[in-house]
Design a protein around this motif. Sequence first.
Motif, PDB file in Angstrom:
ATOM      1  N   ARG A 314       0.829  -1.207   0.000  1.00  0.00           N
ATOM      2  CA  ARG A 314       0.000   0.000   0.000  1.00  0.00           C
ATOM      3  C   ARG A 314       0.866   1.260   0.000  1.00  0.00           C
ATOM      4  O   ARG A 314       0.580   2.216  -0.723  1.00  0.00           O
ATOM      5  CB  ARG A 314      -0.923   0.009   1.214  1.00  0.00           C
ATOM      6  N   ASP A 315       1.917   1.250   0.802  1.00  0.00           N
ATOM      7  CA  ASP A 315       2.789   2.413   0.854  1.00  0.00           C
ATOM      8  C   ASP A 315       3.495   2.622  -0.480  1.00  0.00           C
ATOM      9  O   ASP A 315       3.680   3.759  -0.924  1.00  0.00           O
ATOM     10  CB  ASP A 315       3.824   2.234   1.972  1.00  0.00           C
ATOM     11  N   GLY A 316       3.857   1.541  -1.150  1.00  0.00           N
ATOM     12  CA  GLY A 316       4.493   1.671  -2.461  1.00  0.00           C
ATOM     13  C   GLY A 316       3.553   2.258  -3.499  1.00  0.00           C
ATOM     14  O   GLY A 316       3.941   3.125  -4.297  1.00  0.00           O
ATOM     15  N   HIS A 317       2.286   1.810  -3.516  1.00  0.00           N
ATOM     16  CA  HIS A 317       1.310   2.368  -4.440  1.00  0.00           C
ATOM     17  C   HIS A 317       1.035   3.836  -4.135  1.00  0.00           C
ATOM     18  O   HIS A 317       0.862   4.649  -5.049  1.00  0.00           O
ATOM     19  CB  HIS A 317       0.009   1.571  -4.365  1.00  0.00           C
ATOM     20  N   LEU A 318       1.007   4.168  -2.848  1.00  0.00           N
ATOM     21  CA  LEU A 318       0.779   5.558  -2.465  1.00  0.00           C
ATOM     22  C   LEU A 318       1.937   6.439  -2.919  1.00  0.00           C
ATOM     23  O   LEU A 318       1.730   7.562  -3.412  1.00  0.00           O
ATOM     24  CB  LEU A 318       0.596   5.647  -0.949  1.00  0.00           C
ATOM     25  N   ARG A 319       3.154   5.945  -2.772  1.00  0.00           N
ATOM     26  CA  ARG A 319       4.315   6.706  -3.228  1.00  0.00           C
ATOM     27  C   ARG A 319       4.296   6.900  -4.744  1.00  0.00           C
ATOM     28  O   ARG A 319       4.638   7.968  -5.252  1.00  0.00           O
ATOM     29  CB  ARG A 319       5.604   5.987  -2.822  1.00  0.00           C
ATOM     30  N   ALA A 320       3.894   5.864  -5.475  1.00  0.00           N
ATOM     31  CA  ALA A 320       3.853   5.972  -6.933  1.00  0.00           C
ATOM     32  C   ALA A 320       2.834   7.018  -7.372  1.00  0.00           C
ATOM     33  O   ALA A 320       3.089   7.802  -8.300  1.00  0.00           O
ATOM     34  CB  ALA A 320       3.531   4.611  -7.542  1.00  0.00           C
ATOM     35  N   ALA A 321       1.665   7.057  -6.720  1.00  0.00           N
ATOM     36  CA  ALA A 321       0.654   8.046  -7.073  1.00  0.00           C
ATOM     37  C   ALA A 321       1.132   9.463  -6.757  1.00  0.00           C
ATOM     38  O   ALA A 321       0.943  10.394  -7.561  1.00  0.00           O
ATOM     39  CB  ALA A 321      -0.649   7.751  -6.323  1.00  0.00           C
ATOM     40  N   ILE A 322       1.779   9.635  -5.610  1.00  0.00           N
ATOM     41  CA  ILE A 322       2.275  10.965  -5.252  1.00  0.00           C
ATOM     42  C   ILE A 322       3.408  11.379  -6.184  1.00  0.00           C
ATOM     43  O   ILE A 322       3.532  12.557  -6.551  1.00  0.00           O
ATOM     44  CB  ILE A 322       2.716  10.971  -3.778  1.00  0.00           C
ATOM     45  N   SER A 323       4.242  10.441  -6.588  1.00  0.00           N
ATOM     46  CA  SER A 323       5.311  10.761  -7.542  1.00  0.00           C
ATOM     47  C   SER A 323       4.739  11.261  -8.861  1.00  0.00           C
ATOM     48  O   SER A 323       5.292  12.178  -9.483  1.00  0.00           O
ATOM     49  CB  SER A 323       6.186   9.527  -7.769  1.00  0.00           C
ATOM     50  N   ALA A 324       3.629  10.666  -9.307  1.00  0.00           N
ATOM     51  CA  ALA A 324       2.984  11.141 -10.535  1.00  0.00           C
ATOM     52  C   ALA A 324       2.460  12.563 -10.363  1.00  0.00           C
ATOM     53  O   ALA A 324       2.577  13.395 -11.278  1.00  0.00           O
ATOM     54  CB  ALA A 324       1.856  10.194 -10.928  1.00  0.00           C
ATOM     55  N   LEU A 325       1.893  12.879  -9.199  1.00  0.00           N
ATOM     56  CA  LEU A 325       1.417  14.234  -8.949  1.00  0.00           C
ATOM     57  C   LEU A 325       2.569  15.236  -8.935  1.00  0.00           C
ATOM     58  O   LEU A 325       2.473  16.338  -9.498  1.00  0.00           O
ATOM     59  CB  LEU A 325       0.664  14.288  -7.617  1.00  0.00           C
ATOM     60  N   ILE A 326       3.662  14.867  -8.287  1.00  0.00           N
ATOM     61  CA  ILE A 326       4.815  15.763  -8.222  1.00  0.00           C
ATOM     62  C   ILE A 326       5.415  15.973  -9.605  1.00  0.00           C
ATOM     63  O   ILE A 326       5.817  17.090  -9.968  1.00  0.00           O
ATOM     64  CB  ILE A 326       5.848  15.203  -7.230  1.00  0.00           C
ATOM     65  N   ALA A 327       5.481  14.916 -10.415  1.00  0.00           N
ATOM     66  CA  ALA A 327       5.995  15.059 -11.775  1.00  0.00           C
ATOM     67  C   ALA A 327       5.125  16.002 -12.598  1.00  0.00           C
ATOM     68  O   ALA A 327       5.633  16.833 -13.370  1.00  0.00           O
ATOM     69  CB  ALA A 327       6.085  13.696 -12.444  1.00  0.00           C
ATOM     70  N   THR A 328       3.803  15.916 -12.428  1.00  0.00           N
ATOM     71  CA  THR A 328       2.900  16.827 -13.133  1.00  0.00           C
ATOM     72  C   THR A 328       3.111  18.269 -12.684  1.00  0.00           C
ATOM     73  O   THR A 328       3.128  19.199 -13.502  1.00  0.00           O
ATOM     74  CB  THR A 328       1.444  16.411 -12.895  1.00  0.00           C
ATOM     75  N   ALA A 329       3.266  18.468 -11.376  1.00  0.00           N
ATOM     76  CA  ALA A 329       3.491  19.820 -10.865  1.00  0.00           C
ATOM     77  C   ALA A 329       4.809  20.399 -11.370  1.00  0.00           C
ATOM     78  O   ALA A 329       4.891  21.582 -11.734  1.00  0.00           O
ATOM     79  CB  ALA A 329       3.462  19.809  -9.337  1.00  0.00           C
ATOM     80  N   LYS A 330       5.854  19.578 -11.408  1.00  0.00           N
ATOM     81  CA  LYS A 330       7.150  20.052 -11.890  1.00  0.00           C
ATOM     82  C   LYS A 330       7.086  20.407 -13.376  1.00  0.00           C
ATOM     83  O   LYS A 330       7.678  21.405 -13.821  1.00  0.00           O
ATOM     84  CB  LYS A 330       8.215  18.976 -11.639  1.00  0.00           C
ATOM     85  N   ALA A 331       6.397  19.577 -14.152  1.00  0.00           N
ATOM     86  CA  ALA A 331       6.334  19.823 -15.592  1.00  0.00           C
ATOM     87  C   ALA A 331       5.545  21.084 -15.924  1.00  0.00           C
ATOM     88  O   ALA A 331       5.796  21.703 -16.971  1.00  0.00           O
ATOM     89  CB  ALA A 331       5.715  18.620 -16.297  1.00  0.00           C
ATOM     90  N   SER A 332       4.615  21.473 -15.085  1.00  0.00           N
ATOM     91  CA  SER A 332       3.780  22.650 -15.346  1.00  0.00           C
ATOM     92  C   SER A 332       4.211  23.869 -14.543  1.00  0.00           C
ATOM     93  O   SER A 332       3.472  24.866 -14.520  1.00  0.00           O
ATOM     94  CB  SER A 332       2.325  22.329 -15.027  1.00  0.00           C
ATOM     95  N   ASN A 333       5.358  23.811 -13.870  1.00  0.00           N
ATOM     96  CA  ASN A 333       5.874  24.932 -13.073  1.00  0.00           C
ATOM     97  C   ASN A 333       4.936  25.304 -11.931  1.00  0.00           C
ATOM     98  O   ASN A 333       4.865  26.478 -11.530  1.00  0.00           O
ATOM     99  CB  ASN A 333       6.138  26.154 -13.960  1.00  0.00           C
ATOM    100  N   ALA A 334       4.189  24.343 -11.419  1.00  0.00           N
ATOM    101  CA  ALA A 334       3.331  24.587 -10.261  1.00  0.00           C
ATOM    102  C   ALA A 334       4.169  24.589  -8.989  1.00  0.00           C
ATOM    103  O   ALA A 334       5.195  23.901  -8.895  1.00  0.00           O
ATOM    104  CB  ALA A 334       2.238  23.528 -10.176  1.00  0.00           C
ATOM    105  N   ARG A 335       3.720  25.342  -8.021  1.00  0.00           N
ATOM    106  CA  ARG A 335       4.449  25.454  -6.754  1.00  0.00           C
ATOM    107  C   ARG A 335       3.703  24.836  -5.585  1.00  0.00           C
ATOM    108  O   ARG A 335       4.236  24.792  -4.474  1.00  0.00           O
ATOM    109  CB  ARG A 335       4.736  26.926  -6.439  1.00  0.00           C
ATOM    110  N   ALA A 336       2.477  24.394  -5.804  1.00  0.00           N
ATOM    111  CA  ALA A 336       1.679  23.861  -4.694  1.00  0.00           C
ATOM    112  C   ALA A 336       0.753  22.777  -5.204  1.00  0.00           C
ATOM    113  O   ALA A 336       0.378  22.742  -6.381  1.00  0.00           O
ATOM    114  CB  ALA A 336       0.879  24.972  -4.017  1.00  0.00           C
TER     115      ALA A 336
END
Length: 526
Positions: A314-336
């Motif tokens: 469960r923790d691994g799946h949760l980390r993978a989902a959060i990593s996808a969110l962070i990658a999206t934020a980084k690609a779009s220059n989002a800060r939050a």
Amino acid sequence: MLRTLGVHLGSLAGKDLAVRCAEGRLDARGRAQSRAVRKRALTAESSSRWAGAITRTSEDQVRLAEQNLRAEGTSLQARIRRIEARLAIQAGSKSGTMRGYATAAERHAKAVRLQSLQARRARVERQLKAGTVSVVRGGKTLLRRRGSLARGGLTEAQWRERWESARMFLTADGEKDKAWGNETIRWHPDGGWLEIKLPAPLAHLANQPHGRYRLSAPVAFRYRGDEVAAQATSGAVRYDIHRDVVRGRWHIDASWKAAPAREPSLDDLRASPVVAIDVNHGHLAAALIAPDGNVLGAPATIGLNLGGLPSATRDGHLRAAISALIATAKASNARAIVIEDLDFAETRAEGRERTGSRPSRGRRGRDYRRAVSGIPTGKLRGRLVQMAANAGLSVVVIDPAYTSRWGAEHWLRPLREHHPKTTGHHAAALVIGRRGLGHRARRRVTGTQTAPEEAGWPAQTRPRTIPLLGTAPRKPAAPRGPRQPPGVKTRRPHRTTAGNQAAQDRSGPPTGQDNVLLVQQERLIL
């Protein structure tokens, strides 16, 4: 060597935990005195540093066990209160908003259950009053599996191996002024070797000077190893070693305290796009929101099905989902990243005794409780704050009121005009992002403009806005039906015009609700 050391220190940790649990609740001074006495007793069989790590871990386990006991008491009290309120009403009757039980048989079964819950509550109160807690080293789940080995597909030897591995103790707290950040367990970033300071009874097994043992196998951190190396050369590092019995591997974790970062203001974060997520059972609905409140691109769905999986998976799946969110934020220059302030604490506390607008009985009740338990609100927030801080992002928490309702009412149809596969969860994510950016949640006829200053005022104190497009045409009253008595007026249907909707909008972001979560002081490297 690791197994011998872990079993020896694990036995000392078990003895120390038993002594600490027997002492009961202590104040700050009593805890300090107790730890000093227990540390001196353990030093003779290990070392001062090993004894310090063992006593510190025992204190943490006792404190966590007391918190869990208090949470159990709160849950039992909520269920007892709910059952007593419904038992006060006759079966099949209703008093105000509270309904009695459907049948007399169900009412009798709940009366029996009430006695059982009251007995459990009395036991918890006695334990809290005496300050005694119960802690299972190795885990209660693994302990209960001993009575049903065939059902778990384990033999007695396999279970015994897992039980001994779970009860090992291989943890060393870091020290800033020591070489490579730790005197007990020392890892060299360039050489890739790992040395362990052996306790006094095992000092004859050392293969290095000063009672140290160097592992023959190289040790490396595959994930963020450069940060671990930088911390080892400049500060304290804590190491935890544990064994994976199923795969036959040994793993080492490194953790340290990070310097507190400067908290950015909401105005700075709102000048850039944000990634808004709507947490649901089995998936996350994400949307990228521009500073003006409009959605950028197509909303996305990230799968997050955690039901029936082990905690590590469960923790691994949760980390993978959060990593996808962070990658999206980084690609779009989002800060939050914007999330809702959800916890379902009351629903989880009352369990199947939950009533009201939510189902509580039968299959619908079980499905609802399963869905609530499958939404990782607390785990997601804690892990998201840690991983977002490591990536240089902030987490904004907003009020969750009416996000799904207003998203489906005001934003679902416009979103589907451009993205036909959009769901109501994506519309709710758009509302969440707009609240995080300081915009009103509902649409206005004049466009997606920033909410005025009076949006945060109470509805009674707001000035009435004159409709810009004119008043909506009056609908004729519904004709009287053939069975309607003469002389009775037909109730006029409720009308809401564009003007008074904007004037009565309460969706402005309350300043007390929106906040930026601070970066947690301890970072965990796995």
